[in-house]
Design a protein around this motif. Structure first.
Motif, PDB file in Angstrom:
ATOM      1  N   ALA A 143       0.837  -1.198   0.000  1.00 42.46           N
ATOM      2  CA  ALA A 143       0.000   0.000   0.000  1.00 42.46           C
ATOM      3  C   ALA A 143       0.869   1.245   0.000  1.00 42.46           C
ATOM      4  O   ALA A 143       0.577   2.217  -0.677  1.00 42.46           O
ATOM      5  N   MET A 144       1.969   1.214   0.740  1.00 42.31           N
ATOM      6  CA  MET A 144       2.854   2.369   0.793  1.00 42.31           C
ATOM      7  C   MET A 144       3.513   2.611  -0.553  1.00 42.31           C
ATOM      8  O   MET A 144       3.727   3.738  -0.953  1.00 42.31           O
ATOM      9  N   ALA A 145       3.843   1.532  -1.241  1.00 38.90           N
ATOM     10  CA  ALA A 145       4.539   1.666  -2.516  1.00 38.90           C
ATOM     11  C   ALA A 145       3.652   2.318  -3.573  1.00 38.90           C
ATOM     12  O   ALA A 145       4.150   2.943  -4.492  1.00 38.90           O
ATOM     13  N   THR A 146       2.341   2.178  -3.449  1.00 47.21           N
ATOM     14  CA  THR A 146       1.449   2.747  -4.450  1.00 47.21           C
ATOM     15  C   THR A 146       1.100   4.201  -4.167  1.00 47.21           C
ATOM     16  O   THR A 146       0.478   4.846  -4.984  1.00 47.21           O
ATOM     17  N   ALA A 147       1.495   4.704  -3.001  1.00 46.74           N
ATOM     18  CA  ALA A 147       1.211   6.101  -2.686  1.00 46.74           C
ATOM     19  C   ALA A 147       2.092   6.999  -3.538  1.00 46.74           C
ATOM     20  O   ALA A 147       3.213   6.644  -3.880  1.00 46.74           O
ATOM     21  N   PRO A 148       1.613   8.185  -3.895  1.00 47.56           N
ATOM     22  CA  PRO A 148       2.426   9.089  -4.698  1.00 47.56           C
ATOM     23  C   PRO A 148       3.665   9.530  -3.926  1.00 47.56           C
ATOM     24  O   PRO A 148       3.617   9.726  -2.717  1.00 47.56           O
ATOM     25  N   ALA A 149       4.770   9.681  -4.644  1.00 47.53           N
ATOM     26  CA  ALA A 149       6.033  10.023  -3.988  1.00 47.53           C
ATOM     27  C   ALA A 149       6.005  11.433  -3.421  1.00 47.53           C
ATOM     28  O   ALA A 149       6.573  11.702  -2.379  1.00 47.53           O
ATOM     29  N   SER A 150       5.360  12.357  -4.105  1.00 48.43           N
ATOM     30  CA  SER A 150       5.286  13.715  -3.567  1.00 48.43           C
ATOM     31  C   SER A 150       3.867  13.939  -3.055  1.00 48.43           C
ATOM     32  O   SER A 150       2.913  13.798  -3.786  1.00 48.43           O
ATOM     33  N   GLN A 151       3.794  14.249  -1.787  1.00 51.81           N
ATOM     34  CA  GLN A 151       2.481  14.445  -1.180  1.00 51.81           C
ATOM     35  C   GLN A 151       2.353  15.893  -0.729  1.00 51.81           C
ATOM     36  O   GLN A 151       3.217  16.398  -0.036  1.00 51.81           O
ATOM     37  N   ALA A 152       1.280  16.536  -1.121  1.00 52.38           N
ATOM     38  CA  ALA A 152       1.005  17.872  -0.613  1.00 52.38           C
ATOM     39  C   ALA A 152       0.656  17.735   0.857  1.00 52.38           C
ATOM     40  O   ALA A 152       0.073  16.752   1.266  1.00 52.38           O
ATOM     41  N   ALA A 153       1.036  18.694   1.649  1.00 51.89           N
ATOM     42  CA  ALA A 153       0.784  18.601   3.081  1.00 51.89           C
ATOM     43  C   ALA A 153      -0.543  19.253   3.408  1.00 51.89           C
ATOM     44  O   ALA A 153      -0.636  20.467   3.520  1.00 51.89           O
ATOM     45  N   PRO A 154      -1.636  18.465   3.565  1.00 49.29           N
ATOM     46  CA  PRO A 154      -2.926  19.058   3.879  1.00 49.29           C
ATOM     47  C   PRO A 154      -2.923  19.701   5.257  1.00 49.29           C
ATOM     48  O   PRO A 154      -3.738  20.546   5.562  1.00 49.29           O
ATOM     49  N   ALA A 155      -1.985  19.283   6.093  1.00 53.84           N
ATOM     50  CA  ALA A 155      -1.927  19.810   7.448  1.00 53.84           C
ATOM     51  C   ALA A 155      -1.146  21.116   7.532  1.00 53.84           C
ATOM     52  O   ALA A 155      -1.107  21.744   8.581  1.00 53.84           O
ATOM     53  N   ALA A 156      -0.520  21.520   6.434  1.00 55.53           N
ATOM     54  CA  ALA A 156       0.281  22.743   6.456  1.00 55.53           C
ATOM     55  C   ALA A 156      -0.582  23.928   6.874  1.00 55.53           C
ATOM     56  O   ALA A 156      -1.678  24.119   6.379  1.00 55.53           O
ATOM     57  N   GLY A 180      12.875  13.909   6.100  1.00 55.09           N
ATOM     58  CA  GLY A 180      12.002  14.133   4.960  1.00 55.09           C
ATOM     59  C   GLY A 180      10.756  13.284   5.005  1.00 55.09           C
ATOM     60  O   GLY A 180      10.582  12.432   5.886  1.00 55.09           O
ATOM     61  N   ALA A 181       9.874  13.534   4.035  1.00 53.45           N
ATOM     62  CA  ALA A 181       8.599  12.823   3.931  1.00 53.45           C
ATOM     63  C   ALA A 181       8.806  11.470   3.261  1.00 53.45           C
ATOM     64  O   ALA A 181       9.661  11.315   2.397  1.00 53.45           O
ATOM     65  N   ILE A 182       7.999  10.499   3.686  1.00 52.60           N
ATOM     66  CA  ILE A 182       8.033   9.151   3.132  1.00 52.60           C
ATOM     67  C   ILE A 182       6.653   8.856   2.548  1.00 52.60           C
ATOM     68  O   ILE A 182       5.638   9.103   3.212  1.00 52.60           O
ATOM     69  N   PRO A 183       6.583   8.317   1.322  1.00 55.43           N
ATOM     70  CA  PRO A 183       5.286   7.954   0.764  1.00 55.43           C
ATOM     71  C   PRO A 183       4.586   6.928   1.656  1.00 55.43           C
ATOM     72  O   PRO A 183       5.238   6.037   2.212  1.00 55.43           O
ATOM     73  N   GLY A 184       3.288   7.073   1.788  1.00 56.22           N
ATOM     74  CA  GLY A 184       2.545   6.153   2.637  1.00 56.22           C
ATOM     75  C   GLY A 184       1.058   6.261   2.406  1.00 56.22           C
ATOM     76  O   GLY A 184       0.602   7.039   1.567  1.00 56.22           O
ATOM     77  N   PRO A 185       0.277   5.495   3.157  1.00 51.70           N
ATOM     78  CA  PRO A 185      -1.183   5.554   3.017  1.00 51.70           C
ATOM     79  C   PRO A 185      -1.710   6.905   3.483  1.00 51.70           C
ATOM     80  O   PRO A 185      -1.114   7.555   4.337  1.00 51.70           O
ATOM     81  N   LYS A 186      -2.839   7.336   2.918  1.00 53.49           N
ATOM     82  CA  LYS A 186      -3.444   8.627   3.287  1.00 53.49           C
ATOM     83  C   LYS A 186      -4.326   8.515   4.528  1.00 53.49           C
ATOM     84  O   LYS A 186      -4.664   9.522   5.136  1.00 53.49           O
ATOM     85  N   THR A 187      -4.727   7.285   4.866  1.00 56.59           N
ATOM     86  CA  THR A 187      -5.535   7.055   6.063  1.00 56.59           C
ATOM     87  C   THR A 187      -4.953   5.860   6.802  1.00 56.59           C
ATOM     88  O   THR A 187      -4.222   5.052   6.222  1.00 56.59           O
ATOM     89  N   LEU A 188      -5.288   5.763   8.076  1.00 57.29           N
ATOM     90  CA  LEU A 188      -4.853   4.626   8.888  1.00 57.29           C
ATOM     91  C   LEU A 188      -6.030   4.215   9.763  1.00 57.29           C
ATOM     92  O   LEU A 188      -6.477   4.976  10.618  1.00 57.29           O
ATOM     93  N   LYS A 189      -6.558   3.016   9.515  1.00 60.41           N
ATOM     94  CA  LYS A 189      -7.736   2.530  10.235  1.00 60.41           C
ATOM     95  C   LYS A 189      -7.372   2.092  11.646  1.00 60.41           C
ATOM     96  O   LYS A 189      -6.200   1.861  11.945  1.00 60.41           O
TER      97      LYS A 189
END
Length: 195
Positions: A20-33, A129-138
């Protein structure tokens, strides 16, 4: 017996999550910014994550040798974590004025499961730095990241370094109607030494 089942479930999750982490986009915008931290708006310490790191020794020898470890964050809350982001860092705690951070003298990498290669984390001259990963965590879901680090022989040893490395998970939460960010860490400490 229940513990064995729980460990088996964790192991199964560990096998699935890197995909699942591998399929996440490498560059993620920071919604929390731009959002305040939840502690800044008065939320007491939250116990959303259990973090563990495996493989970080008490001390490391300076030089070209890599130390590989695994960091795990588990969502132990009853809610799904939204706008979830992962990052990693190598550095040292600063207690007194004039102390320097170890981070510029270190290298930190994570294992990219999709490309089957180590990727370097470097931000502003520091090992982080940031690491690609899932957008949610159940609830009860874990994320596992393999990392490695080293510290250069050029590190000045004129001070004692209380060094650390690890993984941070950040998500958007709400406290009394205010959106804010919370985080949890899976960090290990070490002391650098000359070879």
């Amino acid at each position: 017996m229940k513990l064995r089942r729980a460990l088996s479930a964790t192991a199964a999750t560990a096998a699935l999550l890197p995909v699942a982490m591998a399929t996440a986009p490498a560059s993620q915008a920071a919604p929390a910014a731009g959002l305040p931290t939840c502690s800044d708006v008065g939320q007491p310490h939250n116990n959303t994550f259990v973090g563990r790191s495996f493989g970080i020794p008490k001390s490391i020898t300076l030089g070209t040798h890599w130390t590989t470890y695994t960091a795990t964050l588990t969502n132990v809350s009853a809610k799904e974590l939204k706008s979830f982001e992962l990052s990693a860092k190598l550095g040292s705690y600063l207690y007194n004025e004039g102390e320097r951070d170890l981070s510029p003298y270190g290298d930190l990498q994570y294992w990219d499961t999709s490309q089957r290669a180590w990727k370097t984390l470097r931000q502003g001259g520091n090992a982080r730095g940031a690491i690609p990963g899932p957008k949610t965590l159940k609830p009860r879901e874990s994320v596992h990241v393999q990392l490695r680090f080293r510290v250069s022989k050029d590190l000045p040893m004129d001070q004692t370094y209380d060094a650390f490395t690890g993984l941070t998970g950040t998500f958007v939460d709400s406290y009394h109607g205010t959106d804010c960010t919370s985080h949890g860490d899976a960090v290990g400490s070490f002391y650098p030494r000359k070879g």
